[in-house]
Design a protein around this motif. Structure first.
Motif, PDB file in Angstrom:
ATOM      1  N   TYR A 198     -22.898  -6.394 -63.024  1.00 24.61           N
ATOM      2  CA  TYR A 198     -24.307  -6.552 -63.380  1.00 24.61           C
ATOM      3  C   TYR A 198     -25.031  -7.473 -62.397  1.00 24.61           C
ATOM      4  CZ  TYR A 198     -24.956  -4.074 -67.817  1.00 24.61           C
ATOM      5  OH  TYR A 198     -25.124  -3.090 -68.770  1.00 24.61           O
ATOM      6  N   VAL A 199     -24.429  -8.608 -62.070  1.00 23.91           N
ATOM      7  CA  VAL A 199     -25.102  -9.568 -61.186  1.00 23.91           C
ATOM      8  C   VAL A 199     -25.165  -9.044 -59.755  1.00 23.91           C
ATOM      9  CG1 VAL A 199     -23.147 -11.056 -60.476  1.00 23.91           C
ATOM     10  CG2 VAL A 199     -25.384 -12.074 -60.934  1.00 23.91           C
ATOM     11  N   TYR A 200     -24.207  -8.180 -59.396  1.00 23.22           N
ATOM     12  CA  TYR A 200     -24.231  -7.499 -58.094  1.00 23.22           C
ATOM     13  C   TYR A 200     -25.370  -6.493 -58.059  1.00 23.22           C
ATOM     14  CZ  TYR A 200     -22.481  -4.439 -54.290  1.00 23.22           C
ATOM     15  OH  TYR A 200     -22.351  -3.688 -53.147  1.00 23.22           O
ATOM     16  N   GLU A 201     -25.485  -5.704 -59.111  1.00 18.30           N
ATOM     17  CA  GLU A 201     -26.531  -4.684 -59.188  1.00 18.30           C
ATOM     18  C   GLU A 201     -27.928  -5.308 -59.141  1.00 18.30           C
ATOM     19  OE1 GLU A 201     -27.912  -0.744 -59.470  1.00 18.30           O
ATOM     20  OE2 GLU A 201     -25.873  -1.497 -59.169  1.00 18.30           O
ATOM     21  N   GLU A 202     -28.064  -6.497 -59.705  1.00 18.16           N
ATOM     22  CA  GLU A 202     -29.366  -7.165 -59.754  1.00 18.16           C
ATOM     23  C   GLU A 202     -29.674  -7.966 -58.489  1.00 18.16           C
ATOM     24  OE1 GLU A 202     -29.696  -9.314 -63.426  1.00 18.16           O
ATOM     25  OE2 GLU A 202     -29.127  -7.563 -64.623  1.00 18.16           O
ATOM     26  N   GLY A 203     -28.734  -8.000 -57.548  1.00 20.20           N
ATOM     27  CA  GLY A 203     -29.010  -8.589 -56.246  1.00 20.20           C
ATOM     28  C   GLY A 203     -28.718 -10.064 -56.095  1.00 20.20           C
ATOM     29  N   PHE A 204     -28.080 -10.686 -57.086  1.00 22.83           N
ATOM     30  CA  PHE A 204     -27.778 -12.112 -56.992  1.00 22.83           C
ATOM     31  C   PHE A 204     -26.407 -12.364 -56.354  1.00 22.83           C
ATOM     32  CE2 PHE A 204     -30.645 -11.717 -60.681  1.00 22.83           C
ATOM     33  CZ  PHE A 204     -31.691 -12.500 -60.213  1.00 22.83           C
ATOM     34  N   LEU A 205     -25.539 -11.352 -56.381  1.00 21.78           N
ATOM     35  CA  LEU A 205     -24.202 -11.447 -55.785  1.00 21.78           C
ATOM     36  C   LEU A 205     -24.174 -10.642 -54.494  1.00 21.78           C
ATOM     37  CD1 LEU A 205     -21.200 -12.277 -55.916  1.00 21.78           C
ATOM     38  CD2 LEU A 205     -20.796 -10.265 -57.368  1.00 21.78           C
ATOM     39  N   LYS A 206     -23.900 -11.329 -53.381  1.00 23.09           N
ATOM     40  CA  LYS A 206     -23.908 -10.674 -52.075  1.00 23.09           C
ATOM     41  C   LYS A 206     -22.536 -10.119 -51.732  1.00 23.09           C
ATOM     42  CE  LYS A 206     -25.122 -11.616 -47.226  1.00 23.09           C
ATOM     43  NZ  LYS A 206     -25.582 -12.681 -46.287  1.00 23.09           N
ATOM     44  N   LYS A 207     -21.523 -10.995 -51.674  1.00 18.15           N
ATOM     45  CA  LYS A 207     -20.150 -10.577 -51.386  1.00 18.15           C
ATOM     46  C   LYS A 207     -19.223 -11.077 -52.481  1.00 18.15           C
ATOM     47  CE  LYS A 207     -20.301 -10.297 -46.309  1.00 18.15           C
ATOM     48  NZ  LYS A 207     -19.694 -10.830 -45.065  1.00 18.15           N
ATOM     49  N   TYR A 208     -18.244 -10.251 -52.804  1.00 16.45           N
ATOM     50  CA  TYR A 208     -17.341 -10.536 -53.924  1.00 16.45           C
ATOM     51  C   TYR A 208     -15.912 -10.207 -53.529  1.00 16.45           C
ATOM     52  CZ  TYR A 208     -15.364  -9.893 -58.674  1.00 16.45           C
ATOM     53  OH  TYR A 208     -14.601  -9.949 -59.803  1.00 16.45           O
ATOM     54  N   PHE A 209     -15.004 -11.185 -53.705  1.00 14.74           N
ATOM     55  CA  PHE A 209     -13.588 -10.949 -53.416  1.00 14.74           C
ATOM     56  C   PHE A 209     -12.771 -11.209 -54.678  1.00 14.74           C
ATOM     57  CE2 PHE A 209      -9.371 -11.174 -51.824  1.00 14.74           C
ATOM     58  CZ  PHE A 209      -9.368 -10.505 -50.609  1.00 14.74           C
ATOM     59  N   ILE A 210     -11.969 -10.210 -55.071  1.00  9.34           N
ATOM     60  CA  ILE A 210     -11.079 -10.334 -56.238  1.00  9.34           C
ATOM     61  C   ILE A 210      -9.674 -10.611 -55.721  1.00  9.34           C
ATOM     62  CG2 ILE A 210     -10.299  -9.260 -58.376  1.00  9.34           C
ATOM     63  CD1 ILE A 210     -12.699  -7.108 -57.381  1.00  9.34           C
ATOM     64  N   PHE A 211      -9.120 -11.749 -56.115  1.00 12.18           N
ATOM     65  CA  PHE A 211      -7.822 -12.179 -55.590  1.00 12.18           C
ATOM     66  C   PHE A 211      -6.739 -11.979 -56.654  1.00 12.18           C
ATOM     67  CE2 PHE A 211      -4.511 -14.843 -53.948  1.00 12.18           C
ATOM     68  CZ  PHE A 211      -4.732 -14.931 -52.573  1.00 12.18           C
ATOM     69  N   GLY A 212      -5.799 -11.068 -56.361  1.00 13.07           N
ATOM     70  CA  GLY A 212      -4.650 -10.883 -57.241  1.00 13.07           C
ATOM     71  C   GLY A 212      -4.844  -9.870 -58.345  1.00 13.07           C
ATOM     72  N   LEU A 213      -5.629  -8.847 -58.087  1.00 12.19           N
ATOM     73  CA  LEU A 213      -5.850  -7.775 -59.051  1.00 12.19           C
ATOM     74  C   LEU A 213      -4.510  -7.178 -59.492  1.00 12.19           C
ATOM     75  CD1 LEU A 213      -8.517  -6.414 -60.080  1.00 12.19           C
ATOM     76  CD2 LEU A 213      -8.167  -4.696 -58.286  1.00 12.19           C
TER      77      LEU A 213
END
Length: 347
Positions: A198-213
């Motif tokens: 949601y926060v990515y879609e709304e433009g507040f999150l630029k890059k996101y890394f998920i560690f250990g999925l």
């Protein structure tokens, strides 16, 4: 910040175990003076770090998870208050701001059933309400020049942390998430499994890394979404690092940092990534506590690390009398973060 329940000096005194010859964090941490305006005090006090609790599990319920994360804040602050104040870490650097007032909201969800469409809608609406309140409080903490340390609640609160920080910084920010799950699921109404999407879609999150999925608990649809957004959303898996040994833990941390360090970023910690820690999605397999502590220390040392959020711990779901250990674990993680951030100033 009308939806804040301030933590008072009396509250702190009640949970601090005083002992002759020792100085505890609870004797040194700052609290909000009675009748003081929270925003004015944030801007004037000497504390560098601000402790803020979110005692809710509404987002977890909305995601069909086991409730219990509402108890993490109370458990954690009791442990933090009794950490030794010494040359390694000083309680006087911390303001205990207080907790989000979700008392009435928690009463409203007590008898809601996720399997009923109308109830599911009500749960999502309450999560949206909490989103706004968390965003507002985090915005004010960051705007005052302080560093938030957010404890408790479901991972739905990543939304408010990221949005509030982005608004205070005046631009979208990045995020590193130590988690068994992506929390990047479809936009189907707010819950603890889609705060980042949601926060990515709304433009507040630029890059996101998920560690250990965790490979066993990531759907094909989520993997497809991650593949399509590879320029801005990346991940590694627990199995590729700790089981198949295709990747090396320290090198993966370096690669993740290179991806996010160009802008302010938040450190998100989901305790369901650690084996046998009581949470809504408890796991028997995952990274060790020592690896998590190394992870926090590594990322907090970067000047762009803007906050830490420790979530999903659920002390009331512990099966024995050692439910205080989740609070003690959170205390270790909080002080690891502070010590690492302080290292930047000493360089």
């Amino acid at each position: 910040m009308e939806n804040l329940i301030p933590f008072t000096v009396t509250d702190l005194s009640k949970i601090t175990n005083h002992r002759s010859g020792e100085i505890k964090f609870g004797e040194k941490m700052l609290t909000m003076p009675i009748d003081e305006d929270p925003i004015l005090f944030l801007n004037s006090c000497d504390a560098k770090y601000v402790l803020f609790g979110i005692p809710e599990d509404i987002g977890v319920r909305a995601n069909y998870g086991r409730p219990g994360t509402a108890t993490a804040w109370e458990c954690a602050i009791k442990s933090i208050a009794n950490i030794q104040h010494n040359r390694f870490c000083k309680g006087s650097q911390i303001l205990v701001l207080g907790q989000l007032d979700v008392i009435q909201d928690m009463k409203k969800v007590a008898h809601l059933n996720f399997n009923k469409v109308d109830d599911r809608t009500k749960l999502s609406q309450l999560v949206e309400k909490i989103d706004k309140e968390v965003s507002h409080i985090i915005f004010n903490i960051i705007k005052s020049g302080k560093i938030p340390i957010i404890i408790g609640g479901g991972h739905n609160n990543a939304y408010g942390n990221i949005k509030g920080t982005a608004l205070a910084k005046g631009k979208s920010i990045n995020s590193i998430n130590f988690d068994a799950h992506s929390d990047f699921r479809i936009l189907e109404g707010r819950h603890s499994g889609n705060g980042f999407s949601y926060v990515y879609e709304e433009g507040f999150l630029k890059k996101y890394f998920i560690f250990g999925l965790h490979e066993n608990y990531t759907s094909k649809s989520v993997l497809d979404i991650l593949k399509k957004t590879d320029d801005r959303v990346r991940y590694n898996t627990y199995e590729s690092i700790n089981i198949r040994k295709e990747k090396e833990f320290n090198q993966e941390m370096t690669l993740a940092l290179e991806f996010i360090e160009t802008d302010p970023f938040g450190i998100e910690i989901d305790l369901d990534a650690i084996p046998n820690i009581a949470s809504s999605a408890m796991t028997p397999s995952g990274f060790s506590i020592e690896q998590l502590r190394l992870f926090i220390t590594f990322f907090a040392k970067n000047k762009n690390a803007s906050y830490i959020h420790i979530c999903e711990g659920a002390p009331e779901l512990c099966y024995d009398k050692n439910n205080h250990l989740i609070g003690k674990l959170i205390g270790y993680l909080v002080t690891d973060f502070i010590k690492a951030k302080n290292c930047i100033e000493q360089l």
